[in-house]
Design a protein around this motif. Structure first.
Motif, short mmCIF file in Angstrom:
data_model
loop_
_atom_site.label_atom_id
_atom_site.label_comp_id
_atom_site.label_asym_id
_atom_site.label_seq_id
_atom_site.Cartn_x
_atom_site.Cartn_y
_atom_site.Cartn_z
N GLY A 180 0.75 -1.24 0.00
CA GLY A 180 0.00 0.00 0.00
C GLY A 180 0.78 1.28 0.00
N CYS A 181 2.11 1.27 0.15
CA CYS A 181 2.89 2.51 0.15
C CYS A 181 2.71 3.24 -1.18
N ILE A 182 2.45 4.55 -1.11
CA ILE A 182 2.27 5.34 -2.34
C ILE A 182 3.38 6.39 -2.48
N MET A 183 4.49 6.20 -1.75
CA MET A 183 5.69 7.04 -1.90
C MET A 183 5.38 8.52 -1.69
N MET A 184 4.68 8.85 -0.63
CA MET A 184 4.39 10.24 -0.32
C MET A 184 5.61 10.98 0.24
N ARG A 185 6.62 10.22 0.68
CA ARG A 185 7.84 10.78 1.28
C ARG A 185 7.52 11.67 2.48
N LYS A 186 6.64 11.18 3.34
CA LYS A 186 6.27 11.91 4.55
C LYS A 186 6.51 11.05 5.79
N CYS A 187 7.38 10.06 5.66
CA CYS A 187 7.59 9.11 6.76
C CYS A 187 7.95 9.83 8.07
N HIS A 188 8.75 10.88 7.98
CA HIS A 188 9.25 11.56 9.18
C HIS A 188 8.20 12.47 9.83
N LEU A 189 7.10 12.73 9.12
CA LEU A 189 6.09 13.67 9.62
C LEU A 189 4.97 12.98 10.40
N ASN A 190 4.94 11.64 10.37
CA ASN A 190 3.91 10.87 11.08
C ASN A 190 2.53 11.07 10.46
N THR A 191 2.49 11.43 9.17
CA THR A 191 1.20 11.72 8.51
C THR A 191 0.98 10.82 7.29
N CYS A 192 1.55 9.65 7.26
CA CYS A 192 1.40 8.74 6.12
C CYS A 192 -0.09 8.46 5.87
N PRO A 193 -0.62 8.83 4.70
CA PRO A 193 -2.07 8.72 4.47
C PRO A 193 -2.57 7.29 4.31
N VAL A 194 -1.67 6.32 4.08
CA VAL A 194 -2.10 4.93 3.93
C VAL A 194 -1.71 4.08 5.12
N GLY A 195 -1.22 4.71 6.19
CA GLY A 195 -0.99 4.00 7.44
C GLY A 195 0.22 3.09 7.49
N VAL A 196 1.15 3.24 6.54
CA VAL A 196 2.32 2.36 6.51
C VAL A 196 3.40 2.83 7.49
N ALA A 197 3.76 4.12 7.43
CA ALA A 197 4.89 4.64 8.22
C ALA A 197 4.41 5.70 9.21
N THR A 198 3.55 5.30 10.12
CA THR A 198 3.02 6.24 11.11
C THR A 198 2.70 5.52 12.41
N GLN A 199 2.80 6.27 13.50
CA GLN A 199 2.36 5.74 14.80
C GLN A 199 1.00 6.32 15.19
N ASP A 200 0.39 7.11 14.32
CA ASP A 200 -0.92 7.68 14.57
C ASP A 200 -1.98 6.58 14.39
N GLU A 201 -2.70 6.26 15.45
CA GLU A 201 -3.66 5.15 15.40
C GLU A 201 -4.78 5.39 14.38
N THR A 202 -5.18 6.64 14.23
CA THR A 202 -6.24 6.95 13.27
C THR A 202 -5.80 6.65 11.84
N LEU A 203 -4.56 7.04 11.52
CA LEU A 203 -4.04 6.78 10.18
C LEU A 203 -3.72 5.30 9.98
N ARG A 204 -3.31 4.63 11.03
CA ARG A 204 -2.96 3.21 10.90
C ARG A 204 -4.18 2.36 10.55
N LYS A 205 -5.35 2.85 10.87
CA LYS A 205 -6.57 2.11 10.52
C LYS A 205 -6.78 2.05 9.00
N LYS A 206 -6.11 2.96 8.28
CA LYS A 206 -6.25 2.98 6.82
C LYS A 206 -5.35 1.96 6.13
N TYR A 207 -4.53 1.28 6.90
CA TYR A 207 -3.61 0.29 6.30
C TYR A 207 -4.39 -0.92 5.81
N ASN A 208 -4.21 -1.26 4.54
CA ASN A 208 -4.96 -2.37 3.94
C ASN A 208 -4.08 -3.52 3.47
#
Length: 568
Positions: A180-208
């Motif tokens: 599911g990674c779409i190469m947004m290059r935002k890994c360091h910001l904790n805002t990965c929109p597909v929930g791959v590289a984030t510790q935010d529980e809300t965003l992690r729910k989007k991981y498919n």
């Protein structure tokens, strides 16, 4: 370490060679903090160099240490594709690594700065070709496997890599994309929109992503590799390794950038010599069959099998490298992270320890050495106790003479050490939980420290506390010049009084030092403790202090009760 099938020493990263890494504090959750043995909320810094590797000899020592910790694991060394990497790879082979990885610049997903990916790295093809040719020319290729990575995506990439000299192939970015990674290059910001590289529980729910996605991709990849092998008329990857004669330049490509390119050196084949192999077919000899720990394990069988306390005494020579590590591995394998009860295995030595004495020590082991140690004492220790002091008969001052070498308790996560003398450089680098008392250190003490307590009853070298983000150091500043030697970029210096926070830990550690080593200096300080206390300085990291204050404020807020006014 004891549960791994393969352990990799990551010398550098292909997408950003020569640069360290950084995990911002807002991404260090409770879970991440516990895994990394650091404080949640505090930024984690990975420095560019490994502070226990400054030469091929240092690398060979680390490979030996890891092989002692887990004799069954393969030891890998990751290098960056660059001009001259073949020479380094030859050194890695001579250092007895089982595998060398040549990493190219095109990988790195979003964890590397785009400027580094575009301008710092070199494609894997260049480094791989040089590595294979150098290893074959020096008759080293037969005893080490060669791997490559750096944006390998297709079966064709695998075939080309094999022809240039690889027999193993690493995939990272493409595997992330399959989940599911779409190469947004935002890994360091904790805002990965597909929930791959984030510790935010809300965003992690989007991981498919699912494991089946990865399995499916590699199944098709393997099938493509088989088709290419069949078309080339070979039956296995090993038959293809180094077969550069099967590669040729496509002259149909007419582009101004390709004009004048010369692939002769990349496609060159070393002159074949009788008996010289072009792929790995001989296991490395790690020299661990006759180490001292084989004998220690036999003597410690009652403790390993029934948790019965044992006491072992013997002489130690400086050729006895990595003593106690293989025994520690046995403890960890049988009893896990908790290890054995305190002092179950009591080891007492006389003499001079070789390098890495007590490396990766497990809980339940107590090691005492009357003599001195070399570099890397207590490297990566997870528990237990190490005590080193001179013979009571010695006439010199302990606090003016070295008792251990460089890079002591590097990366320790637990346990305690007491050294009756001084240390060399880089003492306590990346200490993450060990308690230590020593009577003087060289330059760069407590660099990148994230946890634990260090007490220094004497002078320090320059650059003390650089990159220190956690833990506490206590310095006996008798000449009042410590401020000039400290790196104040990330730490505060606090004059110690009887009311200073955690000052009880300081006295406890000094008392333990006097108890275990018989240190004259520790005894003199304890004889007039109120006066001695005035000479101590507390080194307190900024971020660590901030997190502790935030926790205290949160706890206070949770305990306060509020009453609402009632209308009568």
């Amino acid at each position: 370490l004891v549960n791994a099938d393969e352990i990799q020493i990551k010398m550098a990263q292909g997408a950003k060679p020569g640069e360290g890494g950084q995990l911002p504090g807002h991404k260090v959750s409770e879970y991440i903090g516990s895994l990394r043995c650091s404080v949640p909320g505090v930024t984690l810094i990975s420095p560019p160099p490994h502070h226990d590797i400054y030469s091929i000899e240092d690398l060979a020592q680390l490979i030996f240490d890891l092989k002692n910790a887990n004799p069954a694991a393969a030891i890998s060394v990751k290098l960056v594709s660059e001009v001259g990497v073949g020479t380094v790879a030859a050194g890695v082979a001579k250092a007895h690594a089982d595998l060398v990885t040549i990493s190219g610049s095109e990988g790195g997903t979003g964890a590397s700065p785009i400027s580094s990916i575009k301008h710092a790295g070199v494609p894997w093809e260049l480094g791989l070709a040089e590595t294979h040719q150098t290893l074959v020319l020096n008759d080293l290729r037969s005893r080490i496997r060669v791997q490559t990575d750096g944006l390998l995506r297709t079966g064709r990439d695998v075939i080309v890599a094999a022809m240039l000299g690889a027999e193993e192939f690493g995939f990272a970015t493409v595997a992330l994309i399959t989940v599911g990674c779409i190469m947004m290059r935002k890994c360091h910001l904790n805002t990965c929109p597909v929930g791959v590289a984030t510790q935010d529980e809300t965003l992690r729910k989007k991981y498919n992503g699912t494991p089946e996605h990865v399995v499916n991709f590699f199944t098709f990849l393997a099938e493509e590799v088989r088709e290419h092998l069949a078309s080339l008329g070979v039956r296995s990857i090993n038959e293809l390794v180094g077969r550069t004669e099967l590669l040729e330049m496509d002259h149909a490509i007419k582009h101004w950038k390709s004009q004048g390119l010369d692939y002769a050196k990349i496609l060159a084949k070393p002159v074949p010599v009788a008996g010289v192999q072009t792929h790995c077919c001989i296991p490395q000899d790690h020299g661990i069959d006759k180490v001292l720990d084989r004998k220690l394990i036999e003597l410690a069988k009652p403790a390993l099998e029934h948790k019965t306390p044992v006491k072992i005494e013997m002489l130690l020579k400086n050729s006895d490298r990595t003593a106690c590590t293989m025994l520690s591995g046995q403890v960890a394998k049988r009893f896990g992270k908790e290890g054995l009860p305190e002092d179950t295995i009591d080891l007492r030595f006389h003499g001079t320890a070789g390098q890495s004495f007590g490396a990766f020590l497990s809980p339940g082991m107590s090691v005492t050495l009357v003599g001195d140690g070399n570099d890397y004492v207590g490297k990566g220790m997870a528990g237990g106790r190490i005590v080193i002091h001179p013979s009571p008969k010695c006439t010199y001052r302990w606090d003016q003479n070295a008792i251990v070498g460089n890079t002591v308790i590097y990366g320790a996560t637990g346990g305690e050490v007491y050294f009756g003398g001084t240390a060399g450089e880089r003492f306590g680098v990346r200490n993450s939980g060990a308690e230590a008392v020593i009577e003087g250190v060289g330059d760069h003490g407590c660099e990148y420290m994230t946890g634990g307590h260090v007490v220094i009853l004497g002078k320090t070298g320059r650059n003390f506390g650089a990159g220190m983000s956690g833990g506490i150091a206590w310095i006996l500043d008798e000449d009042k010049k410590f401020r000039n030697r400290a790196n104040l970029g990330m730490v505060d210096l606090v004059q110690v009084t009887e009311d200073t926070e955690l000052v009880g830990d300081l006295k406890r550690l000094v008392e333990n030092h006097a108890k275990y080593t018989g240190s004259p200096k520790a005894k003199a300080l304890l004889a007039d403790w109120p006066k001695a206390l005035k000479s101590f300085v507390k080194v307190f990291p900024h971020e660590f202090r901030r997190v502790l204050q935030e926790r205290a404020a949160k706890a206070l807020k949770e305990t306060q009760t509020f009453t609402r006014p009632v209308k009568v």
